[in-house]
Design an enzyme around this catalytic site. Sequence first.
Site, PDB file in Angstrom:
ATOM      1  N   PRO A 175       0.738  -1.222   0.050  1.00  0.00           N
ATOM      2  CA  PRO A 175      -0.100  -0.192   0.002  1.00  0.00           C
ATOM      3  C   PRO A 175       0.828   1.290   0.051  1.00  0.00           C
ATOM      4  CG  PRO A 175       0.106  -1.057   2.161  1.00  0.00           C
ATOM      5  CD  PRO A 175       0.681  -2.074   1.335  1.00  0.00           C
ATOM      6  N   ASN A 176       0.199   2.123  -0.860  1.00  0.00           N
ATOM      7  CA  ASN A 176       1.041   3.564  -0.918  1.00  0.00           C
ATOM      8  C   ASN A 176       2.186   3.514  -1.740  1.00  0.00           C
ATOM      9  OD1 ASN A 176      -1.182   4.818   0.690  1.00  0.00           O
ATOM     10  ND2 ASN A 176      -0.249   3.835   2.550  1.00  0.00           N
TER      11      ASN A 176
ATOM     12  N   ARG B  68       4.987  10.707  -2.607  1.00  0.00           N
ATOM     13  CA  ARG B  68       4.928  10.551  -1.302  1.00  0.00           C
ATOM     14  C   ARG B  68       6.275  10.653  -0.405  1.00  0.00           C
ATOM     15  NH1 ARG B  68       4.896   4.334   1.086  1.00  0.00           N
ATOM     16  NH2 ARG B  68       4.157   5.008   3.218  1.00  0.00           N
TER      17      ARG B  68
ATOM     18  N   TYR C 109      11.270   8.549   0.745  1.00  0.00           N
ATOM     19  CA  TYR C 109      11.135   7.482  -0.176  1.00  0.00           C
ATOM     20  C   TYR C 109      11.555   7.597  -1.512  1.00  0.00           C
ATOM     21  CZ  TYR C 109       8.065   5.452   3.451  1.00  0.00           C
ATOM     22  OH  TYR C 109       7.657   5.095   4.536  1.00  0.00           O
TER      23      TYR C 109
ATOM     24  N   ASN D 283       8.027  -5.795  -1.092  1.00  0.00           N
ATOM     25  CA  ASN D 283       8.005  -4.719  -0.226  1.00  0.00           C
ATOM     26  C   ASN D 283       6.394  -4.536   0.217  1.00  0.00           C
ATOM     27  OD1 ASN D 283       7.969  -2.259   1.262  1.00  0.00           O
ATOM     28  ND2 ASN D 283       9.055  -0.890  -0.353  1.00  0.00           N
TER      29      ASN D 283
ATOM     30  N   ALA E 174       3.243  -0.852   4.825  1.00  0.00           N
ATOM     31  CA  ALA E 174       2.686  -0.850   5.806  1.00  0.00           C
ATOM     32  C   ALA E 174       2.254  -2.364   6.407  1.00  0.00           C
ATOM     33  CB  ALA E 174       1.658   0.167   6.001  1.00  0.00           C
TER      34      ALA E 174
ATOM     35  N   HIS F 163       4.260  -4.647   8.851  1.00  0.00           N
ATOM     36  CA  HIS F 163       4.083  -4.576  10.380  1.00  0.00           C
ATOM     37  C   HIS F 163       2.913  -5.196  11.074  1.00  0.00           C
ATOM     38  CE1 HIS F 163       7.351  -2.051   9.328  1.00  0.00           C
ATOM     39  NE2 HIS F 163       6.591  -1.168   8.756  1.00  0.00           N
TER      40      HIS F 163
ATOM     41  N   ASP G 105       0.854 -15.659   6.333  1.00  0.00           N
ATOM     42  CA  ASP G 105       0.657 -17.075   6.058  1.00  0.00           C
ATOM     43  C   ASP G 105       0.586 -17.376   4.370  1.00  0.00           C
ATOM     44  OD1 ASP G 105       0.133 -17.493   8.901  1.00  0.00           O
ATOM     45  OD2 ASP G 105      -1.962 -17.434   8.975  1.00  0.00           O
TER      46      ASP G 105
ATOM     47  N   GLU H  61      12.726  -9.763   1.388  1.00  0.00           N
ATOM     48  CA  GLU H  61      11.727  -8.661   1.793  1.00  0.00           C
ATOM     49  C   GLU H  61      12.754  -7.274   1.464  1.00  0.00           C
ATOM     50  OE1 GLU H  61      10.982  -8.831   6.225  1.00  0.00           O
ATOM     51  OE2 GLU H  61      10.303  -6.718   6.205  1.00  0.00           O
TER      52      GLU H  61
ATOM     53  N   HIS I 214      12.673  -2.962   1.756  1.00  0.00           N
ATOM     54  CA  HIS I 214      12.059  -1.675   2.044  1.00  0.00           C
ATOM     55  C   HIS I 214      13.068  -0.597   1.572  1.00  0.00           C
ATOM     56  CE1 HIS I 214       9.425  -3.509   4.589  1.00  0.00           C
ATOM     57  NE2 HIS I 214      10.535  -4.333   5.123  1.00  0.00           N
ATOM     58  N   LEU I 215      12.537   0.846   1.084  1.00  0.00           N
ATOM     59  CA  LEU I 215      13.300   1.901   0.670  1.00  0.00           C
ATOM     60  C   LEU I 215      13.960   2.409   1.823  1.00  0.00           C
ATOM     61  CD1 LEU I 215      10.575   2.827  -1.512  1.00  0.00           C
ATOM     62  CD2 LEU I 215      12.467   2.845  -2.555  1.00  0.00           C
ATOM     63  N   SER I 216      13.322   2.572   2.972  1.00  0.00           N
ATOM     64  CA  SER I 216      13.700   3.286   4.157  1.00  0.00           C
ATOM     65  C   SER I 216      14.311   2.150   5.104  1.00  0.00           C
ATOM     66  CB  SER I 216      12.705   3.929   4.852  1.00  0.00           C
ATOM     67  OG  SER I 216      11.704   3.033   5.379  1.00  0.00           O
TER      68      SER I 216
ATOM     69  N   ARG J 106      13.345   3.880  12.347  1.00  0.00           N
ATOM     70  CA  ARG J 106      12.287   5.042  12.423  1.00  0.00           C
ATOM     71  C   ARG J 106      11.343   4.682  13.506  1.00  0.00           C
ATOM     72  NH1 ARG J 106       9.617   4.515   6.619  1.00  0.00           N
ATOM     73  NH2 ARG J 106       8.486   6.408   7.541  1.00  0.00           N
TER      74      ARG J 106
ATOM     75  N   ARG K 275       7.553   0.223  13.577  1.00  0.00           N
ATOM     76  CA  ARG K 275       8.086  -0.176  12.182  1.00  0.00           C
ATOM     77  C   ARG K 275       9.288  -1.308  12.558  1.00  0.00           C
ATOM     78  NH1 ARG K 275       5.827   3.274   8.166  1.00  0.00           N
ATOM     79  NH2 ARG K 275       5.435   5.373   9.014  1.00  0.00           N
TER      80      ARG K 275
HETATM   81  C1  DQA Z   1       8.562   0.844   3.709  1.00  0.00           C
HETATM   82  C2  DQA Z   1       8.505   1.193   5.428  1.00  0.00           C
HETATM   83  C3  DQA Z   1       7.253   0.637   5.627  1.00  0.00           C
HETATM   84  O1  DQA Z   1       7.255   1.032   7.247  1.00  0.00           O
HETATM   85  C4  DQA Z   1       6.116   1.985   5.487  1.00  0.00           C
HETATM   86  O2  DQA Z   1       4.870   1.524   5.955  1.00  0.00           O
HETATM   87  C5  DQA Z   1       6.153   1.935   3.909  1.00  0.00           C
HETATM   88  C6  DQA Z   1       7.234   1.828   3.223  1.00  0.00           C
HETATM   89  C7  DQA Z   1       9.507   1.301   3.038  1.00  0.00           C
HETATM   90  O3  DQA Z   1       9.865   0.684   1.733  1.00  0.00           O
HETATM   91  O4  DQA Z   1      10.644   1.915   3.806  1.00  0.00           O
HETATM   92  O5  DQA Z   1       5.016   1.965   3.288  1.00  0.00           O
HETATM   93  O6  DQA Z   1       8.142  -0.627   3.431  1.00  0.00           O
END
Ligand code: DQA
Length: 147
Positions: free
Chosen positions: A10-11, A18, A23, A75, A78, A81, A88, A99, A101-103, A108, A112
């Site tokens: 999501p997002n 964003r 990001y 990725n 959210a 978490h 599952d 897995e 993540h950009l950040s 943080r 997270r």
């Molecule tokens: C994220 C890190 C997550 O905590 C956050 O909710 C995201 C992006 C990242 O790519 O850094 O939406 O997955």
Amino acid sequence: MTDILLLNGPNLNLLGQREPEIYGDLALKDIENLCQQQVFAHNLSIGCFQSNSESELIDAIQQAKLDNVQLIVINPAAYTHTSVAMRDALLAVEIPFIEIHLSNPHSREPFRHHSYFSDIAIGTITGFGINSYRFAIEAAIQHLTTD
Ligand code: DQA
């Protein structure tokens, strides 16, 4: 057959707009194109899917099994978490995954710091911006092409 499935949660459809200080400036389409180029250079195939919906992401994970996907790069955003259901699904299909993540979620907010995915992933790559994707695809290619 698709060798690698790149899943984004999501997002992440808003990348580029964003919180660019966290990001980055690139749109998801640009990141997907870079990943595709990287994979095609090794004569492998990649599918890309983003959704804001947990159920659609679960359906995509289940479909990956039917499509004989060899490895998933995800990725979960959210849902990292929160989503026992996506965890599952990945356990159910038994497709190895990386897995990303950009950040760096560990630097943080405390909420997270926990991931429902890290302990069952091949590995995790976090904190390198769009290079997290590049490094993950490189790791995926190595995983699929070395004995
Ligand atoms: C994220 C890190 C997550 O905590 C956050 O909710 C995201 C992006 C990242 O790519 O850094 O939406 O997955």
